[in-house]
Scaffold this motif. Structure first.
Motif, PDB file in Angstrom:
ATOM      1  N   CYS A 103      -8.612   1.451 -14.418  1.00  0.00           N
ATOM      2  CA  CYS A 103      -7.645   1.994 -13.469  1.00  0.00           C
ATOM      3  C   CYS A 103      -8.195   1.816 -12.056  1.00  0.00           C
ATOM      4  O   CYS A 103      -9.307   2.262 -11.761  1.00  0.00           O
ATOM      5  CB  CYS A 103      -7.410   3.477 -13.753  1.00  0.00           C
ATOM      6  SG  CYS A 103      -6.463   4.293 -12.437  1.00  0.00           S
ATOM      7  N   PRO A 104      -7.426   1.168 -11.186  1.00  0.00           N
ATOM      8  CA  PRO A 104      -7.908   0.923  -9.825  1.00  0.00           C
ATOM      9  C   PRO A 104      -8.299   2.206  -9.109  1.00  0.00           C
ATOM     10  O   PRO A 104      -9.304   2.253  -8.394  1.00  0.00           O
ATOM     11  CB  PRO A 104      -6.708   0.278  -9.132  1.00  0.00           C
ATOM     12  CG  PRO A 104      -5.776  -0.144 -10.197  1.00  0.00           C
ATOM     13  CD  PRO A 104      -6.059   0.687 -11.406  1.00  0.00           C
ATOM     14  N   ILE A 105      -7.506   3.256  -9.313  1.00  0.00           N
ATOM     15  CA  ILE A 105      -7.792   4.527  -8.650  1.00  0.00           C
ATOM     16  C   ILE A 105      -9.135   5.075  -9.113  1.00  0.00           C
ATOM     17  O   ILE A 105     -10.016   5.378  -8.301  1.00  0.00           O
ATOM     18  CB  ILE A 105      -6.676   5.561  -8.934  1.00  0.00           C
ATOM     19  CG1 ILE A 105      -5.312   5.022  -8.481  1.00  0.00           C
ATOM     20  CG2 ILE A 105      -6.981   6.885  -8.266  1.00  0.00           C
ATOM     21  CD1 ILE A 105      -4.149   5.927  -8.845  1.00  0.00           C
ATOM     22  N   ALA A 106      -9.285   5.171 -10.440  1.00  0.00           N
ATOM     23  CA  ALA A 106     -10.527   5.718 -10.990  1.00  0.00           C
ATOM     24  C   ALA A 106     -11.728   4.879 -10.568  1.00  0.00           C
ATOM     25  O   ALA A 106     -12.774   5.411 -10.188  1.00  0.00           O
ATOM     26  CB  ALA A 106     -10.436   5.790 -12.510  1.00  0.00           C
TER      27      ALA A 106
ATOM     28  N   ALA B   8      -5.389 -10.606  -2.013  1.00  0.00           N
ATOM     29  CA  ALA B   8      -6.685 -11.125  -2.467  1.00  0.00           C
ATOM     30  C   ALA B   8      -7.744 -10.037  -2.444  1.00  0.00           C
ATOM     31  O   ALA B   8      -8.578  -9.948  -3.348  1.00  0.00           O
ATOM     32  CB  ALA B   8      -7.115 -12.303  -1.588  1.00  0.00           C
ATOM     33  N   THR B   9      -7.699  -9.199  -1.416  1.00  0.00           N
ATOM     34  CA  THR B   9      -8.684  -8.123  -1.304  1.00  0.00           C
ATOM     35  C   THR B   9      -8.530  -7.128  -2.445  1.00  0.00           C
ATOM     36  O   THR B   9      -9.508  -6.744  -3.093  1.00  0.00           O
ATOM     37  CB  THR B   9      -8.540  -7.386   0.040  1.00  0.00           C
ATOM     38  OG1 THR B   9      -8.742  -8.314   1.103  1.00  0.00           O
ATOM     39  CG2 THR B   9      -9.555  -6.261   0.151  1.00  0.00           C
ATOM     40  N   PHE B  10      -7.279  -6.713  -2.716  1.00  0.00           N
ATOM     41  CA  PHE B  10      -7.067  -5.752  -3.797  1.00  0.00           C
ATOM     42  C   PHE B  10      -7.570  -6.316  -5.122  1.00  0.00           C
ATOM     43  O   PHE B  10      -8.287  -5.646  -5.871  1.00  0.00           O
ATOM     44  CB  PHE B  10      -5.592  -5.379  -3.917  1.00  0.00           C
ATOM     45  CG  PHE B  10      -5.340  -4.335  -4.961  1.00  0.00           C
ATOM     46  CD1 PHE B  10      -5.530  -2.988  -4.686  1.00  0.00           C
ATOM     47  CD2 PHE B  10      -4.952  -4.695  -6.250  1.00  0.00           C
ATOM     48  CE1 PHE B  10      -5.326  -2.023  -5.656  1.00  0.00           C
ATOM     49  CE2 PHE B  10      -4.749  -3.731  -7.231  1.00  0.00           C
ATOM     50  CZ  PHE B  10      -4.930  -2.397  -6.928  1.00  0.00           C
ATOM     51  N   ASP B  11      -7.214  -7.566  -5.382  1.00  0.00           N
ATOM     52  CA  ASP B  11      -7.618  -8.187  -6.641  1.00  0.00           C
ATOM     53  C   ASP B  11      -9.141  -8.282  -6.754  1.00  0.00           C
ATOM     54  O   ASP B  11      -9.711  -7.983  -7.805  1.00  0.00           O
ATOM     55  CB  ASP B  11      -6.999  -9.574  -6.756  1.00  0.00           C
ATOM     56  CG  ASP B  11      -7.173 -10.163  -8.137  1.00  0.00           C
ATOM     57  OD1 ASP B  11      -6.565  -9.630  -9.076  1.00  0.00           O
ATOM     58  OD2 ASP B  11      -7.945 -11.142  -8.280  1.00  0.00           O
ATOM     59  N   GLU B  12      -9.768  -8.676  -5.662  1.00  0.00           N
ATOM     60  CA  GLU B  12     -11.229  -8.830  -5.672  1.00  0.00           C
ATOM     61  C   GLU B  12     -11.933  -7.477  -5.813  1.00  0.00           C
ATOM     62  O   GLU B  12     -12.911  -7.358  -6.547  1.00  0.00           O
ATOM     63  CB  GLU B  12     -11.664  -9.530  -4.371  1.00  0.00           C
ATOM     64  CG  GLU B  12     -13.083 -10.038  -4.376  1.00  0.00           C
ATOM     65  CD  GLU B  12     -13.315 -11.184  -5.336  1.00  0.00           C
ATOM     66  OE1 GLU B  12     -12.315 -11.755  -5.861  1.00  0.00           O
ATOM     67  OE2 GLU B  12     -14.497 -11.505  -5.581  1.00  0.00           O
ATOM     68  N   VAL B  13     -11.412  -6.469  -5.112  1.00  0.00           N
ATOM     69  CA  VAL B  13     -12.006  -5.139  -5.193  1.00  0.00           C
ATOM     70  C   VAL B  13     -11.769  -4.549  -6.585  1.00  0.00           C
ATOM     71  O   VAL B  13     -12.646  -3.904  -7.152  1.00  0.00           O
ATOM     72  CB  VAL B  13     -11.442  -4.210  -4.105  1.00  0.00           C
ATOM     73  CG1 VAL B  13     -11.860  -2.762  -4.342  1.00  0.00           C
ATOM     74  CG2 VAL B  13     -11.926  -4.668  -2.729  1.00  0.00           C
ATOM     75  N   PHE B  14     -10.589  -4.779  -7.134  1.00  0.00           N
ATOM     76  CA  PHE B  14     -10.280  -4.287  -8.473  1.00  0.00           C
ATOM     77  C   PHE B  14     -11.223  -4.938  -9.491  1.00  0.00           C
ATOM     78  O   PHE B  14     -11.679  -4.296 -10.442  1.00  0.00           O
ATOM     79  CB  PHE B  14      -8.812  -4.589  -8.805  1.00  0.00           C
ATOM     80  CG  PHE B  14      -8.297  -3.931 -10.063  1.00  0.00           C
ATOM     81  CD1 PHE B  14      -8.973  -2.875 -10.671  1.00  0.00           C
ATOM     82  CD2 PHE B  14      -7.114  -4.371 -10.645  1.00  0.00           C
ATOM     83  CE1 PHE B  14      -8.489  -2.273 -11.822  1.00  0.00           C
ATOM     84  CE2 PHE B  14      -6.629  -3.771 -11.805  1.00  0.00           C
ATOM     85  CZ  PHE B  14      -7.321  -2.735 -12.397  1.00  0.00           C
TER      86      PHE B  14
END
Lengths: 188, 188
Positions: B97-100, B11-17
């Motif tokens: 891009c999540p990284i960028a 959930a955190t990754f998705d929300e931050v993304f």
DNA sequence: TTGAGACTTGACTAATCGGTCAAATTTTGT
DNA sequence: ACAAAATTTGACCGATTAGTCAAGTCTCAA
């Protein structure tokens, strides 16, 4: 003379460039500008409108002179363009590229930001394309699909700034630009 | 079975993304994960530690298989790489891009994010360099400065994703990739 | 069976967020 | 000089923020 509105526009752009739109604190902007809250709401409807104005006006102002030579020069378009690319003094590798930053942060979140950034990024591409078209016109370059090449160039520049920001090493930007120019040179 | 920690990480990754780190609301993450606040603070010290863990673990997991072929293949390295580049199904041009995204937002704001993203972006470059080195080893490519070329490639890819995000047009990504491959092909 | 540690629940806090507004002041046009 | 308009002041608002914590439940080993 720097008007209250000017102070707000400048402080907002700087704060948004440093911390992003969502990370930009209205209180910090006001403190930096030395303007009170009610005064700010006299000039802008809300934080978002102020930020949109700051982004648009600041970037337009920056680009006003930057590509003027395309219309005044009669030759040496590519040389001048390469010189621009190599000039790292106009870059801020800590904060990155203001355009890219806001596109990344806001394009998928807010429709108004999306519209503005689409227009600004589009103008960036159009400016590069104009240089290429001029270069072809005066035979400094073979004809090619300048729309596509301009897209490639803008993409690579943005990527180069990002790479330098990620690594903390300005040389990464320089290295990418060198390779990019090599690529363009093969089309002459 | 998806543990509470897994739910939080996802959930955190998705929300931050979607909204960036600063724009990510803890309340929203908890609602999406279906986990209560106290429970979250049992697993993580704070929002930042959870986000750092989500970013690192999710991206590492994604990349674990992605470049495995570099070690198993004995030929066709560049072809496989080109195939990867052309595969738009793994891309999310709306969010980018999540990284960028995280580099742009956080590298100049927080030292811990900066360190993590430096490492992740560095790994991305190292993976591309490994492909090029392999290609040279089996004579699919002439020897060259693979560190620099890998930097150029990663920059251009990131720039291509940004261009597509800015314009809302996935074709922009494809166009840049085509030109990029053309550039690499000249080195064979 | 029982006790200990892991995990969960949800109410609570202090700080900050963007935004409102009425009153005071300054600037402007006549 | 005077009135109207533009601008400034700063207290105040409700909502949201990340984070705390005491009490409760569950799991599992002895």
């Amino acid at each position: 003379m720097e008007t209250t509105r000017d102070k707000l526009i400048n402080a907002t752009f700087d704060e948004v460039f440093s911390h992003g739109y969502q990370g930009a604190s209205l209180a910090d902007i006001l403190a930096k500008a030395g303007v009170h809250k009610g005064s700010m709401y006299h000039f802008f409807a809300n934080k978002k409108e102020m930020a949109l104005a700051a982004i648009e006006e600041t970037i337009l102002k920056k680009n006003a002179d930057k590509y003027r030579y395309v219309e005044t020069y009669t030759s040496g378009f590519l040389e001048e363009f390469y010189k621009q690319l190599h000039d790292t003094s106009v870059r801020d590798f800590k904060r990155g590229c203001p355009i890219a930053n806001i596109v990344q942060e806001m394009s998928n979140i807010d429709e108004d930001f999306n519209t503005l950034m689409k227009s600004i990024y589009g103008a960036f591409r159009a400016n590069i394309k104009a240089i290429l078209d001029k270069a072809i016109e005066v035979k400094e370059m073979k004809p090619c699909d300048t729309t596509k090449l301009a897209l490639f160039i803008t993409s690579t520049i943005e990527g180069a700034i990002l790479a330098a920001k990620a690594s903390g090493n300005a040389q990464d930007y320089v290295d990418v630009i060198e390779e990019l120019i090599e690529h363009i040179e093969r089309k002459r």
